[in-house]
Design an enzyme around this catalytic site. Structure first.
Site, PDB file in Angstrom:
ATOM      1  N   ILE A  48       0.766  -1.436  -0.245  1.00  0.00           N
ATOM      2  CA  ILE A  48      -0.009   0.321  -0.274  1.00  0.00           C
ATOM      3  C   ILE A  48       0.847   1.246  -0.052  1.00  0.00           C
ATOM      4  O   ILE A  48       0.373   2.440  -0.853  1.00  0.00           O
ATOM      5  CB  ILE A  48      -1.129   0.065   1.269  1.00  0.00           C
ATOM      6  CG1 ILE A  48      -1.835  -0.845   0.684  1.00  0.00           C
ATOM      7  CG2 ILE A  48      -1.782   1.355   1.170  1.00  0.00           C
ATOM      8  CD1 ILE A  48      -2.981  -1.462   1.902  1.00  0.00           C
ATOM      9  N   CYS A  54     -10.016  -1.509   2.361  1.00  0.00           N
ATOM     10  CA  CYS A  54     -10.268  -1.837   0.510  1.00  0.00           C
ATOM     11  C   CYS A  54     -12.128  -2.485   0.465  1.00  0.00           C
ATOM     12  O   CYS A  54     -11.939  -1.444  -0.517  1.00  0.00           O
ATOM     13  CB  CYS A  54      -8.957  -2.386  -0.259  1.00  0.00           C
ATOM     14  SG  CYS A  54      -9.296  -4.382   0.425  1.00  0.00           S
ATOM     15  N   THR A  79      -1.434  -6.604   6.051  1.00  0.00           N
ATOM     16  CA  THR A  79      -3.456  -6.749   5.915  1.00  0.00           C
ATOM     17  C   THR A  79      -3.652  -8.387   6.544  1.00  0.00           C
ATOM     18  O   THR A  79      -4.387  -7.897   7.147  1.00  0.00           O
ATOM     19  CB  THR A  79      -3.482  -6.558   4.378  1.00  0.00           C
ATOM     20  OG1 THR A  79      -3.210  -5.491   4.026  1.00  0.00           O
ATOM     21  CG2 THR A  79      -4.977  -7.057   4.129  1.00  0.00           C
TER      22      THR A  79
END
EC number: 1.2.1.10
Length: 304
Positions: free
Chosen positions: A14, A130, A166
């Site tokens: 990211i 997301c 994540t």
């Protein structure tokens, strides 16, 4: 034109993708990339692109914040360390855009509530996840027309697009996104599910959005509202696409979306990266506009 100078915290997927988004901005300039692994690809790429780097975490950035006039920082690390990162940066007058599921600041989805956050000075705003950025606009498009008793979203993500940060935050991802379907999307109850798909070749990000309305759906008004919202998201995420729907079954409304990325860092299948980084960039740009126009002023840090 003067730009607002930015730091990127986290040198993973990211954070690295963010470099490209911010470099294209007319309002933002990426200056620093912060990581914890000196050998990380993200830090190496940042150096190649002319950014200053440190592998000493946020503490390695703090001495340079004032001399390099850093006003906005993007935190793409982990929910577990975000609160402390934000506290240290806020103390120096830096506004923090949170791309972790920590959610210590107000939840932001640009086409739904960005303007209200920018109008008042929030020193920390959270981009949810997301999946949240891909689905909450659609849930809101339904709830602004009719009350929604329950909203459920299923996000299918390519395994290759999901980094270690994540993966470590999957529980927080689910919890924060579920809550945001209620707080921002407008559903009375929300549930978010994520599927990490290891298929090869990697699949594009896909999202299934299901809403249960209290009354029989007003199909014409709901369809118009959803299509209008899809257009709003496409302004900053061109690869955001309605695949099927809205479909109606009793009081159920179903929408099927996919998100293709621009291919800045990871290939186009990683639309989940793009929708997060594009939303964060759009959010920072709105704050930058207000700062440059003199409508909001970041606090001046106290010098010891």
């Amino acid at each position: 034109m003067k730009k607002i100078r930015c730091a990127l915290i986290g040198s993973g997927n990211i954070g690295t993708d963010l470099i490209y988004k911010i470099r294209r901005s007319a309002l933002l300039e990426p200056v620093w990339m912060v990581g914890i692994d000196p050998a990380s690809e993200g830090l190496a790429r940042a150096r190649e692109l002319g950014l200053k780097t440190t592998a000493e975490g946020v503490d390695g950035l703090l001495p340079h914040v004032q001399e390099d006039d850093i006003q906005i920082a993007f935190d793409a690390t982990s929910a577990y360390v975000h609160a402390e990162n934000s506290r240290k940066l806020n103390a120096l007058g830096v506004l923090v855009i949170d791309l972790t599921p920590a959610a210590i600041g107000p939840l932001c989805v640009p086409p739904v509530n960005l303007r209200e956050h920018a109008a008042r000075l929030e020193m920390n705003v959270n981009m949810i996840s997301c999946a949240g950025q891909a689905t909450i606009p659609v849930v809101h498009a339904v709830s602004r027309i009719q009350s929604v008793a329950y909203a459920e979203i299923v996000a299918s993500l390519a395994s290759k697009s999901i980094g270690p940060g994540t993966r470590a935050n999957l529980d927080e991802f689910t919890y924060t996104t579920s809550g945001a379907l209620e707080k921002v999307g407008g559903a009375r109850r929300g549930k978010a599910l994520a599927i990490i798909n290891p298929a090869e070749p990697p699949m594009i990000m896909r999202n299934t959005i299901s809403c249960l309305t209290d009354a029989e759906p007003d199909q014409e008004r709901l369809s118009a509202s959803i299509l209008q919202m899809v257009g709003e998201v496409q302004k900053y995420v061109p690869g955001y696409r309605l695949v099927n729907g809205p479909l109606y079954d009793g009081n159920g409304v179903s929408v099927f979306m996919e998100v293709a990325g621009l291919g800045d860092y990871l290939p186009t299948y990683a639309g989940n990266l793009d929708i997060m980084t594009a939303a964060a960039t759009r959010t920072a740009e709105m704050f930058a506009e207000e700062i440059l126009a003199g409508k909001i002023r970041l606090p001046t840090p106290e010098v010891a």
